[in-house]
Scaffold this motif. Structure first.
Motif, PDB file in Angstrom:
ATOM      1  N   ALA A  86      -3.421  -7.768  -4.710  1.00 49.04           N
ATOM      2  CA  ALA A  86      -4.178  -7.333  -5.718  1.00 49.04           C
ATOM      3  C   ALA A  86      -4.886  -5.786  -4.895  1.00 49.04           C
ATOM      4  CB  ALA A  86      -4.704  -8.528  -6.968  1.00 49.04           C
ATOM      5  N   GLN A  87      -5.546  -6.211  -3.843  1.00 46.90           N
ATOM      6  CA  GLN A  87      -6.331  -5.840  -3.430  1.00 46.90           C
ATOM      7  C   GLN A  87      -5.633  -4.826  -2.738  1.00 46.90           C
ATOM      8  OE1 GLN A  87      -9.108  -7.691  -0.129  1.00 46.90           O
ATOM      9  NE2 GLN A  87      -8.803  -5.538   1.152  1.00 46.90           N
ATOM     10  N   ARG A 111       0.989  -1.134  -0.145  1.00 46.01           N
ATOM     11  CA  ARG A 111       0.170   0.713  -0.081  1.00 46.01           C
ATOM     12  C   ARG A 111       0.641   1.184  -0.042  1.00 46.01           C
ATOM     13  NH1 ARG A 111      -4.246  -3.051   3.141  1.00 46.01           N
ATOM     14  NH2 ARG A 111      -2.660  -2.979   5.423  1.00 46.01           N
ATOM     15  N   GLN A 112       1.549   0.975   0.590  1.00 42.42           N
ATOM     16  CA  GLN A 112       2.959   2.620   0.703  1.00 42.42           C
ATOM     17  C   GLN A 112       3.712   2.561  -0.215  1.00 42.42           C
ATOM     18  OE1 GLN A 112       2.919   4.793   2.856  1.00 42.42           O
ATOM     19  NE2 GLN A 112       1.697   3.716   4.897  1.00 42.42           N
ATOM     20  N   ALA A 113       3.722   1.686  -0.926  1.00 41.30           N
ATOM     21  CA  ALA A 113       4.418   1.751  -2.592  1.00 41.30           C
ATOM     22  C   ALA A 113       3.797   2.267  -3.364  1.00 41.30           C
ATOM     23  CB  ALA A 113       5.559   0.404  -2.817  1.00 41.30           C
ATOM     24  N   LEU A 114       2.714   1.386  -3.264  1.00 42.46           N
ATOM     25  CA  LEU A 114       1.600   2.230  -4.968  1.00 42.46           C
ATOM     26  C   LEU A 114       1.258   3.186  -4.743  1.00 42.46           C
ATOM     27  CD1 LEU A 114       0.563   0.502  -7.201  1.00 42.46           C
ATOM     28  CD2 LEU A 114       2.188  -0.816  -5.324  1.00 42.46           C
ATOM     29  N   GLY A 115       1.066   3.254  -3.071  1.00 39.64           N
ATOM     30  CA  GLY A 115       0.247   5.263  -3.245  1.00 39.64           C
ATOM     31  C   GLY A 115       1.644   5.856  -3.547  1.00 39.64           C
ATOM     32  N   ASP A 140     -11.192  -1.839  -4.243  1.00 40.27           N
ATOM     33  CA  ASP A 140     -11.461  -0.418  -4.831  1.00 40.27           C
ATOM     34  C   ASP A 140     -12.431   0.087  -4.441  1.00 40.27           C
ATOM     35  OD1 ASP A 140     -11.268   1.423  -6.546  1.00 40.27           O
ATOM     36  OD2 ASP A 140     -12.695   0.774  -8.432  1.00 40.27           O
ATOM     37  N   THR A 141     -13.687  -1.637  -3.776  1.00 39.16           N
ATOM     38  CA  THR A 141     -15.001  -0.733  -3.304  1.00 39.16           C
ATOM     39  C   THR A 141     -15.053  -0.185  -1.856  1.00 39.16           C
ATOM     40  OG1 THR A 141     -15.794  -2.656  -4.493  1.00 39.16           O
ATOM     41  CG2 THR A 141     -17.245  -1.764  -2.671  1.00 39.16           C
ATOM     42  N   GLU A 158      -6.407  -0.968  -3.983  1.00 45.84           N
ATOM     43  CA  GLU A 158      -7.157   0.134  -2.206  1.00 45.84           C
ATOM     44  C   GLU A 158      -6.270   1.396  -1.942  1.00 45.84           C
ATOM     45  OE1 GLU A 158      -8.301  -2.351   1.181  1.00 45.84           O
ATOM     46  OE2 GLU A 158      -6.886  -1.408   1.837  1.00 45.84           O
ATOM     47  N   ALA A 159      -5.196   0.807  -2.146  1.00 44.80           N
ATOM     48  CA  ALA A 159      -3.740   2.422  -2.085  1.00 44.80           C
ATOM     49  C   ALA A 159      -4.249   2.626  -3.014  1.00 44.80           C
ATOM     50  CB  ALA A 159      -2.047   1.339  -1.729  1.00 44.80           C
TER      51      ALA A 159
END
Ligand code: BES
Ligand code: MN
Ligand code: ZN
Length: 495
Positions: A121-122, A90-94, A173-174, A126-127
């Protein structure tokens, strides 16, 4: 912004950038190898030169100069393999989606490796959405300079991988959309989000996602005996609202869990008036309810096989000639009497009625979220919320969900010893203690109104807004804290 999953060849994708995750000290995964080969070793050159190591959140941008269709390759470091977990992802993708957004790009492709686990993947989906959150609803100037991605496409090499991860991307995403709803509500100025408007929003959400929704206005609250909620609201010209949201699963005999949220749309302190600076952030004092509504939206969309009830007690807390006085004694929904010695300890008052109302559902678990005390910020900062409760098994479940979502919780004791602090000379209980153990006193008070079912209280005053140090959580304004936690809790309950 659209998030989707696609099967395709990364060499012929037309996005403005293709993103690859790079593990520190590991050979390139096959999708990155494909890109490296197609670009005559551009990625490995960078790594071999020591210019990019794949350290967590390290980024690099390469220009492909026609070697593949997309003009840019973006690398995002994921850190060491043994340290990788959902939060690191999450931190990296963000970080990378924000950098590409800030460049002014519109479309990006994120190349997922073969056999990407569903939870990764979730987390990635999400991030990505959470990190791109912005609140510009009340700006009229500079909007032409606001940057935003139009599409994020998760690219996989084959149909089998797509079928495995597509559902997880949609879930992420949801959940992010529910979290962003909570952030929007939390950020809304208090003149733009009164209890009445919050209730209207709840009805709108319920209609959109197929939840049952009931709203009680002032007259109905009087008739039903929500006296502590009415007491808090009586200094305001804004009417209070009590909101009941329900996800009703198919079939009989399903467990019920209740999520209960504090919604003080503005907390001035009432006659126990706050200082000017103490009031400045008090539009956020409905963040517990925002989390409940955000989570209920997601629950309505994901439809877990579980009866989920969302209860929101909404009021302003204002001083006026009609305001509640320090010294007033009020009878709660469940019949217990409360001596109000500080009108600024109002969250626990509106929750007393809400927790009393929750009893009729015989919930297997009730979790309340409230920006209840400044003291929890002193104790835990903005890193974790304060958790208190009457049921260790339930607290373990909440802790487990918190580990997965990285919405951290930390338990504070609710020993009977603390009950001494809220003994009143004139009523069953008083709404403040002696200034010690402020957060626990809030919990000890609520416990009196939640005796009929397993219950957990989360004091989110520290985690609900202005949380620094995360790529996908805004450092200013509402965080949406609690949405992901509640949704995870509900999904874990039935798994
Ligand atoms: N909404 C506040 C708690 C709060 C304060 C949240 C500061 C975030 C930042 C709550 O209603 C409140 O005023 N609590 C009092 C309780 C006291 C009077 C016992 C507090 O914390 O000072
Ligand atoms: Mn208050
Ligand atoms: Zn408050």
């Amino acid at each position: 912004m659209q998030i989707s999953v696609k099967v395709g060849d990364l060499r012929t994708e037309t996005a403005a950038a293709i993103v690859f995750g790079i593990l520190e000290g590991e050979p390139l995964v096959s999708v990155a190898q494909t890109a490296d080969a197609a670009t005559n070793g551009a990625i490995s050159e960078l790594i071999d030169a020591g210019d990019f190591k794949g350290e967590h959140k390290q980024t690099a941008l390469l220009y492909t100069r026609g070697a593949i269709t997309a003009p840019r390759i973006a690398l995002i470091g994921l850190g060491k393999t043994e340290d990788v977990n959902c939060e690191k992802i999450r931190q990296a993708l963000g970080k990378i989606v924000q950098e590409l957004r800030d460049l002014g790009l519109k479309t990006i492709v994120i190349a997922l490796p073969h056999e990407t686990p569903q939870e990764i993947a979730q987390a990635a989906a999400e991030a990505s959405r959470l990190a791109l959150y912005q609140f510009n609803q009340h700006k009229t100037e500079g909007l032409d300079k606001v940057k935003g991605l139009d599409t994020i496409t998760f690219l996989v090499a084959d149909k089998a991988t797509k079928s495995v991860i597509e559902g997880s991307v949609t879930i992420g995403d949801t959940i992010a959309n529910g979290t962003n709803l909570a952030r929007d509500l939390s950020n809304q100025p208090p003149n733009h989000l009164t209890p009445t408007m919050l209730a209207e929003k709840a009805v709108e959400v319920a209609n959109e996602v197929g939840l049952k929704c009931e709203v009680f206005d002032r007259a109905q609250l009087q008739e039903k005996g929500f006296r502590t909620l009415l007491g808090v609201s009586q200094g305001s010209i804004e009417e209070p609202r009590f909101i009941v949201l329900e996800h009703i699963p198919d079939g009989e005999g399903k467990d019920t869990v209740a999520f209960v949220g504090k919604a003080i749309t503005f907390d001035s302190g009432g006659l126990s008036l706050k200082s000017g600076s103490g009031m400045m952030d008090m539009k956020h004092d409905m963040s517990g309810a925002a989390a409940v509504l955000g989570a209920m939206q997601v629950v309505g969309q994901l439809k877990p096989d579980l009866h989920v009830v969302g209860l929101i007690a909404a009021s302003e807390n204002m001083p006026s000639a009609t305001a509640q006085r320090p010294g007033d004694v009020v009878e709660s929904y469940g019949g217990k009497t409360i001596e109000i010695l500080n009108t600024d300890a109002e969250g626990r008052l509106v929750l007393a009625d809400a927790l009393g109302y929750a009893a009729q559902y015989n919930p297997k678990a009730a979790i309340d979220l409230a920006t209840l005390t400044g003291a929890v910020i002193t104790a835990l900062g903005t890193v974790a919320c304060g958790m208190m409760g009457t049921d260790n098994a339930l607290m373990a479940k909440v802790r487990h969900a918190a580990q997965k979502t990285h919405e951290r919780v930390w338990e504070l004791p609710l020993w009977d010893d603390y009950d001494e602090l809220i003994k009143s000379d004139v009523a069953d209980v008083k709404n403040i203690g002696d200034g010690t153990a402020g957060t626990i006193v809030g919990g000890a008070f609520l416990k009196k109104f939640a005796e009929d079912y397993p219950w957990v209280h989360l004091d989110i005053a520290g985690t609900a807004w202005d949380v620094k140090g995360s790529s996908y959580i805004p450092s200013k304004g509402g965080t949406g804290y609690g949405v992901r936690l509640l949704v995870q809790f509900a999904r874990d309950w039935v798994s």
